[in-house]
Motif scaffolding. Structure first.
Motif: not given
Length: 482
Positions: A159-160, A181, A203, A206, A208
């Motif tokens: 997800t990163c 994405k 990414d 994102n 985080h």
């Protein structure tokens, strides 16, 4: 950047891993100060996928500065964390600024794989999806087990990232965009969208990830006490990220933090557009000027020297231009190979070191040589040009760019004057004004390429000469106490 500042890029691609570069740099600090270098750009200090052979751009763990047993080594190619910090301290002791090389575009060498839904995209137009949704296996899990969560407990997973270039399941090399994405915006428009460069592509949308990179930046600068940054591959990273990131770091660090980005493009409009997008928060390397040097050195005397600065960053945005002749990417056998021929190097360095605009960068390979490619360093001429920059390249500048082959300029302050003349062809002469106070005085070529002396007339003019394919820099004989 201080007045008449000069940075040195203190590495080239094929450096040996022994002796450790950090040790060599520490020992060289005094010498660098003496020759007129004011800042040193050090190579990436963190652990790469290639262990002791990684030049620094195959990024694995940005918190490992040569401290943890990862990728088969504790040290990096350049040494240990302690040696790195010692080198920075030594440079600071001699009044030199230190710039760190930051590589945040991608990660490599994951600790584990994940299954992700993705689409293959067209290599030449990455906005175009060319497959149905498919399940691929990708190396995107970064847990850094041997660091034991020291400094950060952040775990990177798919997800990163936006995408990757290899599917382990099908053993297929292609560019994959992960489902749900999008490629980052505000990147270069080559190949439709040039977000993807290599490895697991970070990414930057994102939150985080952004928070973790801000935390890392604060940790890194607190650990190292650097004075500035060189940002790698900025055209592949959304401009919004670095604009905000640099501002955050500066506020936290409470330091000017000189920052230069590597936006590799020969078209000045791309560079100016990026500077606008980051709202002037950084300088950029003058890639168009490098290509002009490259073309001139390969044009067999047919290059129009009067136009060598046309379409360059130093011409359009002089306060945000870092000028250079060659670097680790342009040296022979590298991906952006565009090596400026040795005969033209003194001319090119005169063009960046002896003029009032731009922040010049001297390349390690040009100074110390590149044994891998049998290239000898030109330290003698560079030492002289650096000395001339420090002592004579001051004050006003008058240009004599009125000929396609022979060009020149004069720098003069209240203290002293300098007259530079060069030719990419057969050589020649140029009448240039250095000041009436020099009437009857003798000027000579400090570089020693021309042996003739120039007597300044009553109007303050002199007829200055240069050899073919050469440069001469004239100063007053009486003023040289060096």
């Amino acid at each position: 950047m201080m007045q008449n500042g000069v940075m040195m890029q203190y590495f080239e691609w094929y450096l040996e891993s022994n002796p450790h570069l950090w040790k060599l740099l520490k020992e060289d600090a005094k010498h660098l100060k003496e020759i007129g270098i004011t800042a040193v750009w050090m190579p990436p200090a963190f652990k790469g996928i290639g262990g002791i052979h990684d030049v620094g751009y195959g990024v694995y763990d940005i918190y490992d500065l040569g401290e943890f047993d990862q990728k088969g080594t504790i040290r990096t190619k350049y040494g240990t964390k302690d040696e790195y910090l010692d080198a920075i301290e030594a440079l600071h002791q001699y009044g030199l600024q230190v710039y760190g090389d930051i590589v945040l575009n991608h990660k490599m060498g994951a600790d584990g794989n994940e299954f992700v839904k993705a689409y293959e995209v067209n290599q030449y137009n990455k906005n175009q999806v060319i497959s149905d949704e498919e399940l691929i296996e990708v190396p995107t899990l970064f847990t850094f087990p041997n660091r034991h969560q020291m400094y950060s407990d952040f775990t990177w997973n798919w997800t990163c990232f936006d995408g990757i270039d290899y599917d382990i399941l099908s053993k297929r090399h292609a560019t994959f965009l992960f489902k749900d994405k999008n490629w980052d915006s505000q990147v270069d428009d080559e190949n439709g969208n040039f977000d993807y460069l290599m490895g697991a592509d970070i990414d930057f949308s994102n939150p985080h990830v952004v928070a973790e990179l801000e935390n890392w930046g604060q940790w890194y600068l607190s650990m190292t006490h650097l004075d500035g940054l060189r940002l790698d591959a900025v055209k592949h990273i959304g401009a919004h990220f670095y604009k905000d990131w640099i501002r955050e770091i500066r506020v936290h660090y409470q330091k000017e933090l000189f920052t230069v980005g590597e936006y590799w493009h020969g078209d000045i409009h791309h560079l100016l557009n990026y500077l606008n997008e980051v709202e002037g928060e950084m300088s950029l390397f003058d890639v168009p000027l490098h290509y002009h040097f490259y073309e001139a050195s390969h044009s067999f005397g047919q290059y129009d020297m009067s136009k060598i600065f046309e379409g360059t960053l130093v011409d359009s945005a002089p306060n945000q231009a870092v000028t250079f002749v060659d670097n680790h990417d342009t040296q022979p056998s590298q991906g952006l190979q565009s090596w400026v021929e040795d005969w033209f190097k003194p001319l090119a360095y005169a063009l960046i070191l002896l003029r009032k605009d731009g922040y010049p960068c001297v390349f390690y390979g040009d100074y110390y040589g590149i044994p891998h490619s049998q290239i000898k360093g030109q330290s003698d001429v560079l030492d002289c040009l650096l000395w001339l920059r420090k002592e004579y390249a001051l004050g006003k500048q008058d240009d004599y760019f009125d000929d396609s082959s022979v060009i020149g300029w004069v720098r003069y302050s209240e203290q002293r004057s300098l007259a530079c003349i060069m030719s990419d062809s057969v050589g020649g002469t140029k009448d240039m004004y250095v000041g009436e106070r020099y009437a009857g005085k003798i000027f000579y070529d400090a570089l020693g390429y021309c042996q003739n002396q120039v007597v300044i007339d009553q109007q303050g003019h002199g007829l200055f000469k240069c050899q073919g394919g050469s440069v001469s820099v004239y100063i007053c004989q009486e003023e040289n106490n060096g």
